[in-house]
Scaffold this motif. Structure first.
Motif, PDB file in Angstrom:
ATOM      1  N   PHE A  22       4.275  14.768  -7.943  1.00  0.00           N
ATOM      2  CA  PHE A  22       5.352  15.675  -7.534  1.00  0.00           C
ATOM      3  C   PHE A  22       6.684  15.125  -8.054  1.00  0.00           C
ATOM      4  N   PRO A  23       6.954  15.324  -9.331  1.00  0.00           N
ATOM      5  CA  PRO A  23       8.135  14.724  -9.965  1.00  0.00           C
ATOM      6  C   PRO A  23       9.460  15.187  -9.364  1.00  0.00           C
ATOM      7  N   GLY A  24       9.475  16.340  -8.701  1.00  0.00           N
ATOM      8  CA  GLY A  24      10.713  16.802  -8.092  1.00  0.00           C
ATOM      9  C   GLY A  24      11.203  15.877  -6.989  1.00  0.00           C
ATOM     10  N   VAL A  25      10.262  15.220  -6.300  1.00  0.00           N
ATOM     11  CA  VAL A  25      10.622  14.291  -5.234  1.00  0.00           C
ATOM     12  C   VAL A  25      11.206  13.007  -5.826  1.00  0.00           C
ATOM     13  N   ASN A  26      10.876  12.751  -7.087  1.00  0.00           N
ATOM     14  CA  ASN A  26      11.362  11.549  -7.774  1.00  0.00           C
ATOM     15  C   ASN A  26      12.637  11.823  -8.565  1.00  0.00           C
ATOM     16  N   ALA A  27      13.183  13.015  -8.420  1.00  0.00           N
ATOM     17  CA  ALA A  27      14.344  13.415  -9.220  1.00  0.00           C
ATOM     18  C   ALA A  27      15.633  13.123  -8.458  1.00  0.00           C
ATOM     19  N   SER A  28      16.759  13.355  -9.137  1.00  0.00           N
ATOM     20  CA  SER A  28      18.073  13.199  -8.510  1.00  0.00           C
ATOM     21  C   SER A  28      18.966  14.346  -8.959  1.00  0.00           C
ATOM     22  N   LEU A  29      20.055  14.538  -8.217  1.00  0.00           N
ATOM     23  CA  LEU A  29      21.008  15.594  -8.525  1.00  0.00           C
ATOM     24  C   LEU A  29      22.273  14.992  -9.108  1.00  0.00           C
ATOM     25  N   PHE A  87       0.836  -1.199   0.000  1.00  0.00           N
ATOM     26  CA  PHE A  87       0.000   0.000   0.000  1.00  0.00           C
ATOM     27  C   PHE A  87       0.875   1.255   0.000  1.00  0.00           C
ATOM     28  N   PHE A  88       1.940   1.218   0.791  1.00  0.00           N
ATOM     29  CA  PHE A  88       2.834   2.374   0.840  1.00  0.00           C
ATOM     30  C   PHE A  88       3.560   2.579  -0.491  1.00  0.00           C
ATOM     31  N   VAL A  89       3.969   1.475  -1.111  1.00  0.00           N
ATOM     32  CA  VAL A  89       4.654   1.588  -2.406  1.00  0.00           C
ATOM     33  C   VAL A  89       3.721   2.186  -3.454  1.00  0.00           C
ATOM     34  N   LYS A  90       2.480   1.718  -3.505  1.00  0.00           N
ATOM     35  CA  LYS A  90       1.543   2.225  -4.513  1.00  0.00           C
ATOM     36  C   LYS A  90       1.135   3.669  -4.209  1.00  0.00           C
ATOM     37  N   ALA A  91       0.952   4.003  -2.925  1.00  0.00           N
ATOM     38  CA  ALA A  91       0.617   5.389  -2.575  1.00  0.00           C
ATOM     39  C   ALA A  91       1.782   6.318  -2.897  1.00  0.00           C
ATOM     40  N   THR A  92       2.995   5.854  -2.611  1.00  0.00           N
ATOM     41  CA  THR A  92       4.184   6.655  -2.913  1.00  0.00           C
ATOM     42  C   THR A  92       4.348   6.843  -4.411  1.00  0.00           C
ATOM     43  N   LEU A 122      21.459 -11.416  -2.895  1.00  0.00           N
ATOM     44  CA  LEU A 122      21.123 -10.228  -3.681  1.00  0.00           C
ATOM     45  C   LEU A 122      22.288  -9.873  -4.594  1.00  0.00           C
ATOM     46  N   GLY A 123      21.974  -9.578  -5.844  1.00  0.00           N
ATOM     47  CA  GLY A 123      23.010  -9.249  -6.812  1.00  0.00           C
ATOM     48  C   GLY A 123      23.163  -7.757  -7.019  1.00  0.00           C
ATOM     49  N   MET A 124      24.178  -7.406  -7.815  1.00  0.00           N
ATOM     50  CA  MET A 124      24.432  -5.992  -8.122  1.00  0.00           C
ATOM     51  C   MET A 124      23.233  -5.342  -8.796  1.00  0.00           C
ATOM     52  N   ASP A 125      22.653  -6.046  -9.758  1.00  0.00           N
ATOM     53  CA  ASP A 125      21.547  -5.474 -10.527  1.00  0.00           C
ATOM     54  C   ASP A 125      20.343  -5.169  -9.654  1.00  0.00           C
ATOM     55  N   ASP A 126      20.178  -5.932  -8.569  1.00  0.00           N
ATOM     56  CA  ASP A 126      19.025  -5.727  -7.692  1.00  0.00           C
ATOM     57  C   ASP A 126      19.082  -4.380  -6.981  1.00  0.00           C
ATOM     58  N   MET A 127      20.287  -3.849  -6.775  1.00  0.00           N
ATOM     59  CA  MET A 127      20.430  -2.655  -5.944  1.00  0.00           C
ATOM     60  C   MET A 127      20.907  -1.420  -6.688  1.00  0.00           C
ATOM     61  N   GLN A 128      21.093  -1.519  -7.982  1.00  0.00           N
ATOM     62  CA  GLN A 128      21.542  -0.365  -8.750  1.00  0.00           C
ATOM     63  C   GLN A 128      20.347   0.453  -9.216  1.00  0.00           C
ATOM     64  N   GLY A 129      20.549   1.756  -9.288  1.00  0.00           N
ATOM     65  CA  GLY A 129      19.468   2.638  -9.724  1.00  0.00           C
ATOM     66  C   GLY A 129      18.570   3.002  -8.556  1.00  0.00           C
ATOM     67  N   GLY A 130      17.324   3.245  -8.846  1.00  0.00           N
ATOM     68  CA  GLY A 130      16.369   3.668  -7.827  1.00  0.00           C
ATOM     69  C   GLY A 130      16.202   5.176  -7.846  1.00  0.00           C
ATOM     70  N   THR A 131      14.950   5.624  -7.815  1.00  0.00           N
ATOM     71  CA  THR A 131      14.665   7.059  -7.844  1.00  0.00           C
ATOM     72  C   THR A 131      14.130   7.566  -6.515  1.00  0.00           C
ATOM     73  N   PHE A 132      13.773   6.639  -5.618  1.00  0.00           N
ATOM     74  CA  PHE A 132      13.189   6.999  -4.326  1.00  0.00           C
ATOM     75  C   PHE A 132      13.353   5.786  -3.412  1.00  0.00           C
ATOM     76  N   THR A 133      13.376   6.010  -2.098  1.00  0.00           N
ATOM     77  CA  THR A 133      13.569   4.907  -1.159  1.00  0.00           C
ATOM     78  C   THR A 133      12.534   4.966  -0.041  1.00  0.00           C
ATOM     79  N   ILE A 134      12.087   3.776   0.384  1.00  0.00           N
ATOM     80  CA  ILE A 134      11.212   3.641   1.553  1.00  0.00           C
ATOM     81  C   ILE A 134      11.931   2.761   2.571  1.00  0.00           C
ATOM     82  N   THR A 135      11.986   3.210   3.811  1.00  0.00           N
ATOM     83  CA  THR A 135      12.584   2.419   4.883  1.00  0.00           C
ATOM     84  C   THR A 135      11.567   2.262   6.005  1.00  0.00           C
ATOM     85  N   LEU A 181       4.593  10.347  -6.269  1.00  0.00           N
ATOM     86  CA  LEU A 181       5.760  10.704  -7.078  1.00  0.00           C
ATOM     87  C   LEU A 181       5.348  11.197  -8.467  1.00  0.00           C
ATOM     88  N   LYS A 182       4.290  10.637  -9.003  1.00  0.00           N
ATOM     89  CA  LYS A 182       3.800  11.080 -10.315  1.00  0.00           C
ATOM     90  C   LYS A 182       3.262  12.504 -10.236  1.00  0.00           C
TER      91      LYS A 182
END
Length: 403
Positions: A247-254, A235-240, A309-322, A244-245
Motif C-alpha cells: 500500500f504505497p499510499g501509506v508510505n507517501a508524503s504530502l 517483527f512490527f518493523v518487518k510487517a509494516t 543522537l545526531g541530525m542525520d539520525d532523525m531526518q527523513g523517514g516515510t512512516f513512523t511507529i510509536t 507499506l510495499k
C-alpha cells in the motif's frame, strides 16, 4: 596559540541554537576532545569539545544566548595550563570576589530563571567561578526551597493569630522555561492536528504466535547475533515494511499539493528521552534483517538517553511507529509526524478472553492504531494496511515467504 571555538555547522533545517550548558569556565584546563559546551537546537543537543590540550581563555556566548552556525562561542588557548592563564584574567577573577556585584556574577541562563521565579540572587549560593551563580545553582535552590518548610517571619513582624488558621505547609509552584526541543515538538504536534485531516482506525492482533516464536529462539538468536536481543519491535518493523510495499499510499508524503510516493521504506521509531520524544529513522528496512533492526533500535535508545543522537539520525523517514505499550498504554491515538501521512501505534499486550472456533480462549492481545491523513489515504486503504500488518504478525512465516 589562541583558537576560536565555534558553534557546529547546522543543517539547512536548523536556523540557530541556544547555548545550554558550559561545562568549563575561563581559566580551567581542558584536554583534547573534552566536552566544553552543549548547544541545544530544535532537534538535538550538539556537543562542542576542546580542539587540543589547553585552557579556556574567554567565553563569548553565555548560557541562554542564541548562536548561529559557525558563530564564535569562546576563545581557547592551546598548549596553556590552568596556572598560566593570562594575568589580566586572574586579576579580574581575584577582584570579583570583593567588588563584583550580584548581577555581574549571575550568568544569562541563571538570570532568566531568577527573574521568572522572582528570586533574590543574594540568597543563592553560587558554585561557579569566583562564586558565580549558574543555572544549576538556581535549579538546586528552587528544589531545596520546595522541599523546605516555610521560612520563619522576621522578628519585627507580628506573629499571626491562631484565628487566621494559616497552614504551616507551603503551596509551591515551579516555573521552568520550555526547552527548544520541547517547544519544537509542541509546535509540530499542534500543526499536525491543524493542517491534516487526521483519522484513526483500530484493530487488534493476537501476539501469541510471535511470543512463542520469540520464546523458542531468543537464546539462540542472542548467541548467534553477538548479544542482540530479539524483541517485538523488529517483527512490527518487518510487517509494516511489507504492508507499506503493498500500500504505497501509506508510505507517501504530502508536499503542498503534490503527493510524493517513496520507492523505499525508511521507518522512524519513536524514542522517549529526558529531553523529549525523538524519532530516529531506520533506513531501507526492506533490506534489514530482524537482527539489524533490533541492534539499530537498541543503539538509538542508548544514544537517545545519552543525548548522542545526531541530525542525520532523525531526518527523513516515510512512516513512523510509536510504542506506548512500554509505558502501559492500552489504547491511544497517535499524532502524525509531518510530512508523513500515517503513523502506527503499538500498545500493551494484555490477556483477554477471545472467541476462537466457538470457544472462549485466553489470548495475549494488542490493540493497534493507525492514524492517517485522509487527504492522502482513503479509509479502505488504511484499514487494509492495518489488516495486513495484523495478518503478518499472527502468522510470522508469511514475513519470510512474503505472502
Amino acid at each position: 596559540m589562541s583558537i576560536e571555538i565555534k558553534a557546529p555547522t547546522f543543517p539547512e533545517s536548523v536556523a540557530d541554537g541556544t547555548v545550554a550548558t558550559w561545562h568549563k569556565q575561563p581559566g580551567e584546563a581542558c584536554v583534547t576532545d573534552e566536552l566544553i559546551v552543549d548547544i541545544e537546537t530544535d532537534k538535538v543537543v550538539l556537543e562542542v569539545v576542546a580542539p587540543a590540550d589547553g585552557v579556556l581563555k574567554e567565553i563569548v556566548k553565555g548560557e541562554g544566548d542564541t548562536v548561529l552556525s559557525e558563530e564564535v562561542l569562546a576563545i581557547f588557548e592551546a598548549g596553556a595550563v590552568a596556572s598560566e592563564a593570562p594575568a589580566a584574567s586572574a586579576a579580574s577573577q581575584a577582584s570579583a570576589d570583593t567588588s563584583t556585584t550580584d548581577a555581574e556574577k549571575v550568568g544569562p541562563a541563571a538570570r532568566k530563571l531568577i527573574d521568572e521565579n522572582n528570586l533574590d540572587a543574594s540568597q543563592i549560593k553560587g558554585t561557579g567561578k569566583n562564586g558565580g551563580i549558574t543555572k544549576e545553582d538556581v535549579q538546586a535552590y528552587l528544589s531545596n526551597r520546595s522541599a523546605a518548610p516555610a521560612a520563619a517571619a522576621p522578628k519585627a513582624a507580628a506573629a499571626p493569630t491562631p484565628a487566621l488558621n494559616i497552614p504551616t505547609g507551603e503551596r509551591v509552584e515551579k516555573r521552568v522555561p520550555m526547552t527548544r526541543l520541547r517547544a519544537t515538538i509542541a509546535k509540530r504536534l499542534v500543526e499536525a492536528q491543524q493542517n491534516a485531516a487526521m483519522l484513526t482506525t483500530y484493530n487488534e492482533v493476537n501476539m501469541k504466535p510471535v511470543m512463542e516464536l520469540r520464546k523458542q529462539y531468543k537464546d539462540l538468536f542472542e548467541k548467534t547475533h553477538n548479544g542482540t536481543r530479539l524483541g517485538f519491535m523488529s517483527f512490527f518493523v518487518k510487517a509494516t515494511t511489507e504492508a507499506l510495499k503493498r500500500f504505497p499510499g501509506v508510505n507517501a508524503s504530502l508536499d503542498g499539493t503534490d503527493m510524493v510516493y517513496h520507492g523505499y521504506q525508511d521507518i522512524g521509531v519513536a524514542v522517549s528521552t529526558d529531553r523529549g520524544l525523538m524519532v530516529p529513522v531506520l533506513r531501507d528496512t526492506d533490506s534489514m534483517s530482524l537482527a539489524d533492526v533490533e541492534a539499530t533500535i537498541a543503539d538509538f535508545g542508548k544514544r537517545g538517553r545519552d543525548g548522542k543522537l545526531g541530525m542525520d539520525d532523525m531526518q527523513g523517514g516515510t512512516f513512523t511507529i510509536t510504542n506506548g505499550g512500554i509505558f502501559g498504554s492500552l489504547m491511544s491515538t497517535p499524532i502524525l509526524n509531518p510530512p508523513q501521512t500515517a503513523i502506527l501505534g503499538m500498545h500493551k499486550i494484555q490477556e483477554r478472553p477471545m472467541a476462537v472456533n466457538g470457544q472462549v480462549v485466553i489470548l495475549p492481545m494488542m490493540y493497534l492504531a493507525l492514524s492517517y491523513d485522509h487527504r492522502m489515504i482513503d479509509g479502505k486503504e488504511a484499514v487494509q494496511f492495518l489488516v495486513t500488518v495484523k495478518d503478518l504478525l499472527e502468522d510470522p512465516a508469511r514475513l519470510l515467504l512474503e505472502v
